[in-house]
Motif scaffolding. Sequence first.
Motif, PDB file in Angstrom:
ATOM      1  N   ALA A 107      57.864  87.168  54.648  1.00 43.23           N
ATOM      2  CA  ALA A 107      57.174  86.101  55.366  1.00 43.23           C
ATOM      3  C   ALA A 107      57.763  84.739  55.049  1.00 43.23           C
ATOM      4  N   GLY A 108      58.241  84.539  53.819  1.00 41.80           N
ATOM      5  CA  GLY A 108      58.747  83.224  53.460  1.00 41.80           C
ATOM      6  C   GLY A 108      57.641  82.193  53.442  1.00 41.80           C
ATOM      7  N   THR A 109      56.595  82.429  52.664  1.00 44.20           N
ATOM      8  CA  THR A 109      55.453  81.534  52.630  1.00 44.20           C
ATOM      9  C   THR A 109      55.859  80.156  52.153  1.00 44.20           C
ATOM     10  N   THR A 110      55.380  79.123  52.838  1.00 44.58           N
ATOM     11  CA  THR A 110      55.747  77.761  52.486  1.00 44.58           C
ATOM     12  C   THR A 110      55.084  77.338  51.181  1.00 44.58           C
ATOM     13  N   ALA A 111      55.724  76.388  50.515  1.00 49.46           N
ATOM     14  CA  ALA A 111      55.205  75.919  49.233  1.00 49.46           C
ATOM     15  C   ALA A 111      53.852  75.242  49.402  1.00 49.46           C
ATOM     16  N   TYR A 112      53.685  74.436  50.457  1.00 56.52           N
ATOM     17  CA  TYR A 112      52.408  73.742  50.619  1.00 56.52           C
ATOM     18  C   TYR A 112      51.286  74.705  50.986  1.00 56.52           C
ATOM     19  N   ALA A 113      51.614  75.851  51.638  1.00 49.21           N
ATOM     20  CA  ALA A 113      50.584  76.849  51.918  1.00 49.21           C
ATOM     21  C   ALA A 113      50.103  77.495  50.624  1.00 49.21           C
ATOM     22  N   LEU A 114      51.029  77.780  49.722  1.00 53.50           N
ATOM     23  CA  LEU A 114      50.652  78.341  48.421  1.00 53.50           C
ATOM     24  C   LEU A 114      49.809  77.356  47.628  1.00 53.50           C
ATOM     25  N   ALA A 115      50.206  76.077  47.654  1.00 53.04           N
ATOM     26  CA  ALA A 115      49.457  75.063  46.910  1.00 53.04           C
ATOM     27  C   ALA A 115      48.032  74.937  47.439  1.00 53.04           C
ATOM     28  N   ALA A 116      47.867  75.068  48.756  1.00 52.16           N
ATOM     29  CA  ALA A 116      46.527  74.971  49.338  1.00 52.16           C
ATOM     30  C   ALA A 116      45.654  76.144  48.929  1.00 52.16           C
ATOM     31  N   GLU A 117      46.282  77.304  48.725  1.00 53.46           N
ATOM     32  CA  GLU A 117      45.516  78.506  48.404  1.00 53.46           C
ATOM     33  C   GLU A 117      45.192  78.630  46.918  1.00 53.46           C
ATOM     34  N   GLY A 118      46.179  78.318  46.054  1.00 52.64           N
ATOM     35  CA  GLY A 118      45.965  78.566  44.640  1.00 52.64           C
ATOM     36  C   GLY A 118      46.387  77.482  43.692  1.00 52.64           C
ATOM     37  N   MET A 171      48.551  74.756  41.505  1.00 57.18           N
ATOM     38  CA  MET A 171      49.807  74.841  40.763  1.00 57.18           C
ATOM     39  C   MET A 171      50.111  76.237  40.238  1.00 57.18           C
ATOM     40  N   PRO A 172      49.118  77.019  39.783  1.00 52.87           N
ATOM     41  CA  PRO A 172      49.444  78.383  39.341  1.00 52.87           C
ATOM     42  C   PRO A 172      50.116  79.210  40.427  1.00 52.87           C
ATOM     43  N   ALA A 173      49.714  79.023  41.685  1.00 51.19           N
ATOM     44  CA  ALA A 173      50.332  79.771  42.780  1.00 51.19           C
ATOM     45  C   ALA A 173      51.785  79.332  42.980  1.00 51.19           C
ATOM     46  N   LEU A 174      52.051  78.042  42.869  1.00 52.47           N
ATOM     47  CA  LEU A 174      53.418  77.547  43.003  1.00 52.47           C
ATOM     48  C   LEU A 174      54.302  78.069  41.872  1.00 52.47           C
ATOM     49  N   GLU A 175      53.770  78.047  40.658  1.00 53.92           N
ATOM     50  CA  GLU A 175      54.540  78.513  39.504  1.00 53.92           C
ATOM     51  C   GLU A 175      54.796  80.010  39.580  1.00 53.92           C
ATOM     52  N   ALA A 176      53.800  80.764  40.045  1.00 54.78           N
ATOM     53  CA  ALA A 176      53.971  82.215  40.155  1.00 54.78           C
ATOM     54  C   ALA A 176      55.032  82.571  41.192  1.00 54.78           C
ATOM     55  N   ALA A 177      55.165  81.737  42.226  1.00 49.33           N
ATOM     56  CA  ALA A 177      56.173  81.980  43.259  1.00 49.33           C
ATOM     57  C   ALA A 177      57.559  81.507  42.845  1.00 49.33           C
ATOM     58  N   GLY A 178      57.642  80.830  41.690  1.00 49.16           N
ATOM     59  CA  GLY A 178      58.936  80.355  41.211  1.00 49.16           C
ATOM     60  C   GLY A 178      59.388  79.047  41.817  1.00 49.16           C
ATOM     61  N   PHE A 179      58.490  78.308  42.453  1.00 49.01           N
ATOM     62  CA  PHE A 179      58.854  77.020  43.044  1.00 49.01           C
ATOM     63  C   PHE A 179      58.877  75.948  41.963  1.00 49.01           C
ATOM     64  N   ARG A 180      59.982  75.239  41.868  1.00 51.31           N
ATOM     65  CA  ARG A 180      60.111  74.134  40.920  1.00 51.31           C
ATOM     66  C   ARG A 180      60.163  72.815  41.681  1.00 51.31           C
ATOM     67  N   TRP A 181      59.730  71.746  40.985  1.00 54.75           N
ATOM     68  CA  TRP A 181      59.699  70.424  41.606  1.00 54.75           C
ATOM     69  C   TRP A 181      61.091  70.004  42.063  1.00 54.75           C
ATOM     70  N   LEU A 182      62.107  70.308  41.251  1.00 53.00           N
ATOM     71  CA  LEU A 182      63.473  69.930  41.612  1.00 53.00           C
ATOM     72  C   LEU A 182      63.936  70.667  42.860  1.00 53.00           C
ATOM     73  N   ASP A 183      63.542  71.942  42.999  1.00 52.56           N
ATOM     74  CA  ASP A 183      63.898  72.693  44.203  1.00 52.56           C
ATOM     75  C   ASP A 183      63.287  72.047  45.444  1.00 52.56           C
ATOM     76  N   ALA A 184      62.039  71.609  45.309  1.00 54.19           N
ATOM     77  CA  ALA A 184      61.385  70.948  46.439  1.00 54.19           C
ATOM     78  C   ALA A 184      62.043  69.613  46.744  1.00 54.19           C
ATOM     79  N   PHE A 185      62.488  68.912  45.717  1.00 54.67           N
ATOM     80  CA  PHE A 185      63.153  67.624  45.921  1.00 54.67           C
ATOM     81  C   PHE A 185      64.482  67.806  46.651  1.00 54.67           C
ATOM     82  N   VAL A 186      65.235  68.810  46.238  1.00 56.56           N
ATOM     83  CA  VAL A 186      66.526  69.077  46.873  1.00 56.56           C
ATOM     84  C   VAL A 186      66.331  69.649  48.267  1.00 56.56           C
TER      85      VAL A 186
END
Length: 364
Positions: A184-195, A197-212
């Motif tokens: 599905a390729g779930t978006t980072a902001y969709a994960l953040a809305a659901e769970g 920061m723990p959801a973002l961290e569990a998905a492996g999304f890092r702040w630097l990745d989002a910045f780039v």
Amino acid sequence: MALQVRQPLDLAGVMRWVVIALVPCLVMGMWNTGFQANTGLARLGLDTAEGWRGAAIALLGTGYAADSHSAAIAHGALYLVPLLIVAGIVAYVWEHVFARLRGRPMGEGTLVTAIVFTLLLPPAAPLWQCALGASFAMVFGKLIFGGTGRNFLNPALTGLAFLYFSFPTEMVGDPLWPRLAGYAGTTAYALAAEGGMPALEAAGFRWLDAFVGRVPGLLGQTSVIACALGATVLIVKGIASWRVMAAVLIGTAVTALAFNIAAGDAHSSFAVPWYWHLMLGGVAFGAVFVATDPVSAPITDPGRWIYGVLIGAAIVLIRLANPAHPDGVLLAILLGNISAPIIDHAVVRMNVRRRVNRGAHAGV
């Protein structure tokens, strides 16, 4: 002493510079879309894409290596370029039709509208929906009001809003690749809305990745760096208001910080740090390329600050209060566009009242 006179840009020149400013977002959009698609194929153990894109990649010989920039750009281009071509053709056709009916030359800004509209789409948006949205953008967002400079809403945003309310399942952008079975390729902001920061961290999304810009998202919105490069061009050339850009970011950050202070549960979306909100979704792209539209934004400097802060605050409020639309940028900028004339009117009235009072005191 020799005097140097700076010749102002005409409208065509302005639009050329806006297109140049959009190039980094186009390149990053292709690269990140291909990177995410190739990563998804690797996770599923697949060695080829389905349909015509698989045949095209086999012909190009670029492969599907997630760590190959050429492979990522080639695959991503097969998503972005067809949408851009369709949006561009439809936009120019409608521009030509209205020009012929009115006996006027074609207006400027058509290519800019097509590019911005395309970059606001999810990668797997159907071509027919792209054509429908581009038609609505040009006809009801621009041309029925008289063309360039007469619209009160951003045309690209108007077309996207039509698609969002007509086809919300496809346009929200989650899942991003419904035709890629199993991914599905779930978006980072969709994960953040659901769970949170723990959801973002569990998905492996890092702040630097989002910045780039190396996170799943809409075609042109994921890279803050690309948006910053575009903003630099627009500000240096005096095309876009830095006040609007700064105000949107300030409004987003301050409102998110207020919710951070009030958050009690780390899993709540309220607890997502303010600096993450600036990276998630289309905040940077919206602040640079959409909210700064000189036609639909205020023309007074105080009004631009109020307008930008209003948009930033609305982004966070919509994200946290409306789980059906976790990005919030689209609706927030539309709210700002509608409010822009009222904001300018209030600012002008306050300035007039201040001058009258100053004159009265001076007379005394």
